[in-house]
Write an enzyme that holds these catalytic residues in place. Structure first.
Site, PDB file in Angstrom:
ATOM      1  N   GLY A  43       0.817  -1.226   0.000  1.00 10.34           N
ATOM      2  CA  GLY A  43       0.000   0.000   0.000  1.00 10.34           C
ATOM      3  C   GLY A  43       0.845   1.269   0.000  1.00 10.34           C
ATOM      4  N   GLY A  44       2.148   1.118   0.245  1.00  7.94           N
ATOM      5  CA  GLY A  44       3.071   2.253   0.117  1.00  7.94           C
ATOM      6  C   GLY A  44       2.831   3.362   1.130  1.00  7.94           C
ATOM      7  N   CYS A  46       1.038   5.957   0.715  1.00  5.72           N
ATOM      8  CA  CYS A  46      -0.356   6.399   0.666  1.00  5.72           C
ATOM      9  C   CYS A  46      -1.196   5.725   1.759  1.00  5.72           C
ATOM     10  CB  CYS A  46      -0.911   6.098  -0.719  1.00  5.72           C
ATOM     11  SG  CYS A  46      -2.655   6.432  -0.880  1.00  5.72           S
ATOM     12  N   GLY A 119      14.329  -4.668  -3.828  1.00  3.90           N
ATOM     13  CA  GLY A 119      14.627  -5.042  -5.207  1.00  3.90           C
ATOM     14  C   GLY A 119      15.558  -4.051  -5.882  1.00  3.90           C
ATOM     15  N   GLY A 184       6.216  24.868   5.447  1.00  2.09           N
ATOM     16  CA  GLY A 184       5.693  24.444   4.143  1.00  2.09           C
ATOM     17  C   GLY A 184       4.178  24.393   4.187  1.00  2.09           C
ATOM     18  N   ALA A 273       7.234  20.070   6.217  1.00  4.32           N
ATOM     19  CA  ALA A 273       6.327  19.652   5.142  1.00  4.32           C
ATOM     20  C   ALA A 273       6.766  20.365   3.859  1.00  4.32           C
ATOM     21  CB  ALA A 273       4.879  20.002   5.503  1.00  4.32           C
ATOM     22  N   ASP A 315       5.558   8.185  -7.885  1.00  5.04           N
ATOM     23  CA  ASP A 315       6.372   9.318  -7.421  1.00  5.04           C
ATOM     24  C   ASP A 315       7.798   9.278  -7.945  1.00  5.04           C
ATOM     25  OD1 ASP A 315       4.166  10.086  -5.986  1.00  5.04           O
ATOM     26  OD2 ASP A 315       5.148  10.078  -4.024  1.00  5.04           O
ATOM     27  N   HIS A 448     -30.564  18.899  -6.389  1.00  4.71           N
ATOM     28  CA  HIS A 448     -30.720  19.995  -5.435  1.00  4.71           C
ATOM     29  C   HIS A 448     -31.194  19.458  -4.097  1.00  4.71           C
ATOM     30  CE1 HIS A 448     -31.599  23.940  -3.805  1.00  4.71           C
ATOM     31  NE2 HIS A 448     -32.756  23.435  -3.388  1.00  4.71           N
TER      32      HIS A 448
HETATM   33  P1  FAD Z   1       4.920   4.931  -2.410  1.00  4.54           P
HETATM   34  O1  FAD Z   1       3.535   5.031  -1.975  1.00  4.54           O
HETATM   35  O2  FAD Z   1       5.957   5.753  -1.811  1.00  4.54           O
HETATM   36  O3  FAD Z   1       5.298   3.407  -2.442  1.00  4.54           O
HETATM   37  C1  FAD Z   1       6.567   2.960  -2.788  1.00  4.54           C
HETATM   38  C2  FAD Z   1       6.807   1.625  -2.114  1.00  4.54           C
HETATM   39  O4  FAD Z   1       8.021   1.078  -2.618  1.00  4.54           O
HETATM   40  C3  FAD Z   1       6.978   1.718  -0.599  1.00  4.54           C
HETATM   41  O5  FAD Z   1       6.090   0.805   0.004  1.00  4.54           O
HETATM   42  C4  FAD Z   1       8.444   1.325  -0.345  1.00  4.54           C
HETATM   43  O6  FAD Z   1       8.607   0.578   0.855  1.00  4.54           O
HETATM   44  C5  FAD Z   1       8.734   0.456  -1.552  1.00  4.54           C
HETATM   45  N1  FAD Z   1      10.130   0.429  -1.959  1.00  4.54           N
HETATM   46  C6  FAD Z   1      10.982   1.469  -2.120  1.00  4.54           C
HETATM   47  N2  FAD Z   1      12.179   1.011  -2.599  1.00  4.54           N
HETATM   48  C7  FAD Z   1      12.049  -0.322  -2.729  1.00  4.54           C
HETATM   49  C8  FAD Z   1      12.916  -1.347  -3.207  1.00  4.54           C
HETATM   50  N3  FAD Z   1      14.145  -1.076  -3.641  1.00  4.54           N
HETATM   51  N4  FAD Z   1      12.463  -2.615  -3.213  1.00  4.54           N
HETATM   52  C9  FAD Z   1      11.215  -2.916  -2.778  1.00  4.54           C
HETATM   53  N5  FAD Z   1      10.348  -1.981  -2.341  1.00  4.54           N
HETATM   54  C10 FAD Z   1      10.762  -0.706  -2.329  1.00  4.54           C
HETATM   55  N6  FAD Z   1      -1.473  11.751  -2.562  1.00  4.54           N
HETATM   56  C11 FAD Z   1      -2.732  11.858  -3.015  1.00  4.54           C
HETATM   57  O7  FAD Z   1      -2.978  11.611  -4.197  1.00  4.54           O
HETATM   58  N7  FAD Z   1      -3.756  12.244  -2.187  1.00  4.54           N
HETATM   59  C12 FAD Z   1      -3.551  12.536  -0.889  1.00  4.54           C
HETATM   60  O8  FAD Z   1      -4.490  12.877  -0.165  1.00  4.54           O
HETATM   61  C13 FAD Z   1      -2.229  12.433  -0.381  1.00  4.54           C
HETATM   62  N8  FAD Z   1      -1.977  12.700   0.921  1.00  4.54           N
HETATM   63  C14 FAD Z   1      -0.714  12.536   1.391  1.00  4.54           C
HETATM   64  C15 FAD Z   1      -0.477  12.820   2.725  1.00  4.54           C
HETATM   65  C16 FAD Z   1       0.792  12.666   3.242  1.00  4.54           C
HETATM   66  C17 FAD Z   1       1.038  12.959   4.703  1.00  4.54           C
HETATM   67  C18 FAD Z   1       1.857  12.218   2.399  1.00  4.54           C
HETATM   68  C19 FAD Z   1       3.241  12.033   2.950  1.00  4.54           C
HETATM   69  C20 FAD Z   1       1.626  11.952   1.065  1.00  4.54           C
HETATM   70  C21 FAD Z   1       0.343  12.113   0.547  1.00  4.54           C
HETATM   71  N9  FAD Z   1       0.068  11.862  -0.793  1.00  4.54           N
HETATM   72  C22 FAD Z   1      -1.203  12.016  -1.263  1.00  4.54           C
HETATM   73  C23 FAD Z   1       1.111  11.420  -1.735  1.00  4.54           C
HETATM   74  C24 FAD Z   1       1.010   9.906  -1.957  1.00  4.54           C
HETATM   75  O9  FAD Z   1       1.192   9.244  -0.732  1.00  4.54           O
HETATM   76  C25 FAD Z   1       2.043   9.459  -2.972  1.00  4.54           C
HETATM   77  O10 FAD Z   1       1.900  10.213  -4.150  1.00  4.54           O
HETATM   78  C26 FAD Z   1       1.883   7.993  -3.310  1.00  4.54           C
HETATM   79  O11 FAD Z   1       1.994   7.184  -2.160  1.00  4.54           O
HETATM   80  C27 FAD Z   1       2.933   7.558  -4.341  1.00  4.54           C
HETATM   81  O12 FAD Z   1       2.742   6.235  -4.664  1.00  4.54           O
HETATM   82  P2  FAD Z   1       3.952   5.321  -5.178  1.00  4.54           P
HETATM   83  O13 FAD Z   1       3.374   3.950  -5.331  1.00  4.54           O
HETATM   84  O14 FAD Z   1       4.601   5.962  -6.312  1.00  4.54           O
HETATM   85  O15 FAD Z   1       5.020   5.326  -4.010  1.00  4.54           O
END
Ligand code: FAD
Length: 469
Positions: A43-44, A46, A119, A184, A273, A315, A448
């Protein structure tokens, strides 16, 4: 190495796990590697330490604020509101666990192999997984890098987890400080300002640029500033933080004011932030011919990197760094690998939402951008001060501003601040996908009373046919 995968996804955030599910749905043998490092896990960021827990706390904050400030007027008199932030945090963690367990279930249901470990690219067709004693190598025809991002900070403001914290620590605070300085005022900063103000913390929000949410239409930033000020949040815009004395008690934060003078601000905690940076380290990018651009992995419109068979999404692959962009890219990358991709990501039509109260949402071009792009622009603005649904919700702060092409009425962008505007932006996004005009928006009888009527009223205003103004 045993059998060869069609796709190995590195990272199981909203970009990676969605890509893995889509790839598996398309009949591709798929593995998803997740290290659980940084702010992640299945779930990362997010689901674990970003969007979802932040929104859970914002809902608690809204309840606290409404009970205290609007309850009596709305006929619900609290005896005495007591704050229990650890309980709010606990609830947010329960929601997070439910959703991350859901990701595990969905990956399993779609027969995606979940591989624990870190990875990295290990030569053509190979991904090495470092898993402390259980290292292995996966053979694969394609790799999708989805390693996400981590918080940024700057010298003198390094996180120590107690006095200077980031979003992850803020989402788990067990004791609230009396005063908090938030550095921020992007979406993350204003959302935390909302949460901690509602829970009784004296919040000072410090932003180096002209307005709060500085990447939104300037009118939105100004309106949010007014609304926050009414709630007692101090907004220092055009103000830079210079240094922090962590040893003094309370801490002293020196800020540089718009006129160049300096002020010493006392604070008990600093929440950074100031944005996020992509996770590109330890991935073997250089050795495998994966090029970067401005620190992000460079991709083309199908999310392909410069290396054959290697894709990047989310990201790590550039702005806008938003969960829904990553998921969307994940679907496109998986479909491209399967040879069924139909259209690339339309980066010009991505919704941006800040879930503070009032909410902020936008999509498409601002008035200035549209004019710069050569459009003859017409705008329509509808304030929520006399809007029925907003008044019933005791939330009459804000407006909807629509930007359209004067000649054909094509909707070029919408910028909103107010109650539940996070939901209104979907109508406009769909309208823009379908190249809808102002006439077509007002041709639809919006329910409405609803907040969605505000979009229709803004369209009426742009057409010079306002009904409720
Ligand atoms: P991530 O969610 O960062 O997931 C990447 C994953 O890769 C992680 O689980 C990490 O452990 C794993 N990983 C990294 N390197 C390796 C490796 N070498 N091998 C194996 N695994 C690895 N976005 C929105 O759209 N709406 C919101 O309301 C919002 N609110 C937010 C609030 C906060 C406080 C924060 C910090 C962010 C928010 N975001 C929001 C941004 C959002 O969380 C990110 O844009 C989103 O999580 C990016 O998804 P991703 O899958 O690219 O990366």
């Amino acid at each position: 190495m045993s059998e060869t995968y069609d796709v190995v996804v590195v990272g199981a955030g909203p970009a990676g796990y969605v890509a893995a599910i889509r790839a598996a749905q398309l009949g591709l043998k798929t593995a998803c590697v997740e290290s659980g490092s940084y702010e992640g896990g299945l779930g990362g960021t997010c689901l674990n330490w970003g969007c979802i827990p932040a929104k859970a706390l914002l809902e608690s904050a809204a309840l606290a604020h409404n009970l205290q400030h609007h309850g009596a007027r709305m006929g619900v008199k609290p005896v005495q509101v007591e704050y229990d932030f650890p309980a709010a945090v606990k609830r947010s963690r329960i929601i997070t666990r439910k959703l991350t367990a859901g990701v595990k279930y969905l990956l399993g249901k779609n027969k995606v192999d979940i591989v624990e470990g870190r990875g990295r690219l290990a030569g053509a067709g190979r991904v090495a997984v470092d898993a402390e004693g259980d290292d292995r190598e996966l053979a694969t025809r394609n790799v999708i890098l989805a390693t996400g991002s981590v918080m940024k900070t700057f010298p003198g403001f390094e996180l120590d987890g107690e006095k200077v914290i980031g979003s992850r620590e803020a989402l788990g605070l067990q004791e609230l400080p009396r005063r908090m300085a938030i550095v921020g005022a992007g979406f993350v900063g204003v959302e935390f300002a909302d949460v901690f103000n509602a829970f009784g913390v004296e919040v000072t929000l410090i932003e180096a640029l002209d307005t709060l949410v500085p990447f939104e239409d300037p009118e939105i930033g100004k309106a949010l500033e007014r609304s926050f000020r009414k709630r007692g949040i101090r907004n220092l815009t055009n103000t830079r933080v210079k240094e922090l004395d962590r040893e003094s008690s309370p801490m002293v934060l020196t800020v540089v004011n718009p006129d160049g003078s300096e002020t010493a601000e006392e604070t008990d905690i600093v929440l950074m932030a100031v944005g996020r940076r992509p996770v590109t380290e330890h991935l073997g990018l250089d050795d495998n011919g994966v090029e970067l651009e401005d620190g992000f992995i460079r991709i083309d419109k199908w999310c392909r990197t410069s290396a054959e068979g290697v894709y990047a999404i989310g990201d790590v692959a550039g702005q806008p760094m938003l969960a829904h962009v990553g998921s969307h890219e994940g679907i496109i990358a998986a479909e491209h690998i399967a040879g069924v991709a139909r259209h690339p990501v339309n980066y010009g039509n991505i919704p941006s939402v800040g879930y503070c109260h009032p909410e902020v949402a936008s999509i498409g071009m601002s008035q200035a951008q549209a004019e710069e792009a050569g459009y003859e622009v017409v705008t329509g603005k509808y304030p929520l001060g006399a809007h029925g649904r907003a008044l019933t919700a005791e939330a009459a702060d804000g407006f909807v501003k629509i930007v359209a092409d004067a000649q054909y009425g094509e909707v070029l962008g919408v910028h909103m601040i107010g109650h539940n505007v996070s939901e209104l932006v979907a109508e406009v996004g769909m309208a823009r996908e379908l190249e809808t005009t102002l006439d077509e928006i007002v041709a639809h009888a919006h329910a409405h009373p609803s907040m969605a009527e505000a979009v229709m009223e803004a369209a009426f205003a742009a057409l010079g046919r306002s009904i409720h103004m």
